[in-house]
Design a protein around this motif. Structure first.
Motif, mmCIF file in Angstrom:
data_model
loop_
_atom_site.group_PDB
_atom_site.id
_atom_site.type_symbol
_atom_site.label_atom_id
_atom_site.label_comp_id
_atom_site.label_asym_id
_atom_site.label_seq_id
_atom_site.Cartn_x
_atom_site.Cartn_y
_atom_site.Cartn_z
ATOM 1 N N VAL A 187 0.901 -1.116 -0.034
ATOM 2 C CA VAL A 187 -0.058 0.193 -0.015
ATOM 3 C C VAL A 187 0.990 1.216 -0.220
ATOM 4 O O VAL A 187 2.079 1.445 0.662
ATOM 5 C CB VAL A 187 -0.815 -0.033 1.265
ATOM 6 C CG1 VAL A 187 -1.693 1.434 1.383
ATOM 7 C CG2 VAL A 187 -1.880 -1.285 1.213
ATOM 8 N N GLY A 188 0.270 2.224 -0.750
ATOM 9 C CA GLY A 188 1.117 3.607 -0.725
ATOM 10 C C GLY A 188 0.220 4.660 -0.564
ATOM 11 O O GLY A 188 -0.918 4.561 -0.729
ATOM 12 N N TRP A 189 0.864 5.579 0.234
ATOM 13 C CA TRP A 189 -0.225 6.972 0.436
ATOM 14 C C TRP A 189 0.364 7.724 -0.629
ATOM 15 O O TRP A 189 1.689 8.107 -0.877
ATOM 16 C CB TRP A 189 0.165 7.427 1.873
ATOM 17 C CG TRP A 189 -0.672 6.735 2.682
ATOM 18 C CD1 TRP A 189 -0.384 5.797 3.640
ATOM 19 C CD2 TRP A 189 -2.079 6.908 3.122
ATOM 20 N NE1 TRP A 189 -1.735 5.274 4.289
ATOM 21 C CE2 TRP A 189 -2.618 6.062 4.015
ATOM 22 C CE3 TRP A 189 -3.120 7.855 2.693
ATOM 23 C CZ2 TRP A 189 -3.823 6.233 4.542
ATOM 24 C CZ3 TRP A 189 -4.389 7.754 3.222
ATOM 25 C CH2 TRP A 189 -4.743 6.951 4.057
ATOM 26 N N ALA A 229 8.711 9.634 1.476
ATOM 27 C CA ALA A 229 9.309 10.704 0.708
ATOM 28 C C ALA A 229 9.974 11.654 1.690
ATOM 29 O O ALA A 229 9.887 11.796 2.934
ATOM 30 C CB ALA A 229 8.390 11.730 0.199
ATOM 31 N N ASP A 230 11.342 12.210 1.094
ATOM 32 C CA ASP A 230 12.031 13.156 1.984
ATOM 33 C C ASP A 230 11.326 14.185 2.807
ATOM 34 O O ASP A 230 11.574 14.668 3.920
ATOM 35 C CB ASP A 230 13.246 13.779 1.107
ATOM 36 C CG ASP A 230 14.283 12.824 0.757
ATOM 37 O OD1 ASP A 230 14.805 13.041 -0.238
ATOM 38 O OD2 ASP A 230 14.281 11.622 1.398
ATOM 39 N N GLY A 244 5.049 4.424 1.570
ATOM 40 C CA GLY A 244 4.460 3.316 1.274
ATOM 41 C C GLY A 244 4.923 2.028 2.253
ATOM 42 O O GLY A 244 5.801 2.148 3.218
ATOM 43 N N ILE A 245 4.236 0.985 2.310
ATOM 44 C CA ILE A 245 4.370 -0.032 3.224
ATOM 45 C C ILE A 245 4.146 -1.511 2.345
ATOM 46 O O ILE A 245 3.424 -1.730 1.810
ATOM 47 C CB ILE A 245 3.469 0.029 4.452
ATOM 48 C CG1 ILE A 245 3.908 -0.838 5.586
ATOM 49 C CG2 ILE A 245 2.058 -0.171 3.997
ATOM 50 C CD1 ILE A 245 3.096 -0.623 6.888
ATOM 51 N N THR A 246 4.973 -2.570 2.753
ATOM 52 C CA THR A 246 4.841 -3.808 2.361
ATOM 53 C C THR A 246 3.719 -4.560 2.639
ATOM 54 O O THR A 246 3.305 -4.002 3.858
ATOM 55 C CB THR A 246 6.025 -4.538 2.633
ATOM 56 O OG1 THR A 246 6.555 -4.606 3.725
ATOM 57 C CG2 THR A 246 7.327 -4.063 1.801
ATOM 58 N N VAL A 280 10.059 0.510 -5.885
ATOM 59 C CA VAL A 280 8.637 0.451 -6.890
ATOM 60 C C VAL A 280 7.325 1.094 -6.147
ATOM 61 O O VAL A 280 6.535 1.721 -6.877
ATOM 62 C CB VAL A 280 8.264 -1.136 -7.108
ATOM 63 C CG1 VAL A 280 6.991 -1.142 -7.889
ATOM 64 C CG2 VAL A 280 9.293 -1.836 -7.781
ATOM 65 N N LEU A 281 7.496 1.219 -4.836
ATOM 66 C CA LEU A 281 5.932 1.759 -4.268
ATOM 67 C C LEU A 281 5.898 2.977 -4.175
ATOM 68 O O LEU A 281 5.102 3.848 -4.148
ATOM 69 C CB LEU A 281 6.142 1.320 -2.705
ATOM 70 C CG LEU A 281 5.682 -0.168 -2.461
ATOM 71 C CD1 LEU A 281 5.540 -0.370 -0.964
ATOM 72 C CD2 LEU A 281 4.728 -0.678 -3.231
ATOM 73 N N THR A 282 7.276 3.879 -4.561
ATOM 74 C CA THR A 282 7.151 5.266 -4.916
ATOM 75 C C THR A 282 6.660 5.748 -5.990
ATOM 76 O O THR A 282 6.575 7.242 -6.263
ATOM 77 C CB THR A 282 8.719 5.628 -4.618
ATOM 78 O OG1 THR A 282 9.369 5.218 -5.838
ATOM 79 C CG2 THR A 282 9.298 5.297 -3.382
#
Length: 127
Positions: free
Chosen positions: A34-36, A61-62, A50-52, A107-109
């Protein structure tokens, strides 16, 4: 198939906190990463974190690192975004997205990596 519904947005003063939730339907939610993301008016959608699928790894993100934390509870089919020390520039619609599990968390980014999206929840941070 998975359906996502975000909640928890609202109006908060700078320096305050909010916790967003992303509730998912489907019995296989634990197999999805899942990503935000967030999108401010007139700007492109940007990655937040993101989280696995197991919750064992996260990426941020920075701009939010050290202030935002992602977690998940697969027994509740829910992913959370805890946002602390909020700034006016954090104002945006926040969306969660899901995709099949990945080996490389980078990849989640990428926005294009996700096949399922929620409708979003508005977060407004006043000065």
């Amino acid at each position: 198939q998975v359906q996502l519904v975000e909640s928890g947005g609202g109006l908060v003063q700078a320096g305050g906190s909010l916790r967003l939730s992303c509730a998912a339907s489907g019995r296989t939610f634990s197999t999805y990463a899942v990503g935000w993301f967030r999108q401010a008016p007139g700007k492109e959608r940007e990655f937040v974190g993101g989280i696995t699928r197991s919750g064992g790894k996260t990426v941020y993100a920075d701009s939010v690192k050290g202030r935002f934390t992602i977690s998940r509870d697969n027994t509740k089919n829910t992913v959370y975004l805890q946002m602390n020390s909020l700034k006016p520039e954090d104002t945006a619609v926040y969306l969660c997205a899901a995709r099949a599990s990945v080996n490389d968390i980078v990849v989640l980014t990428f926005t294009s990596a996700y096949g399922y999206w929620g409708q979003g929840t508005q977060v407004t941070v006043s000065p």
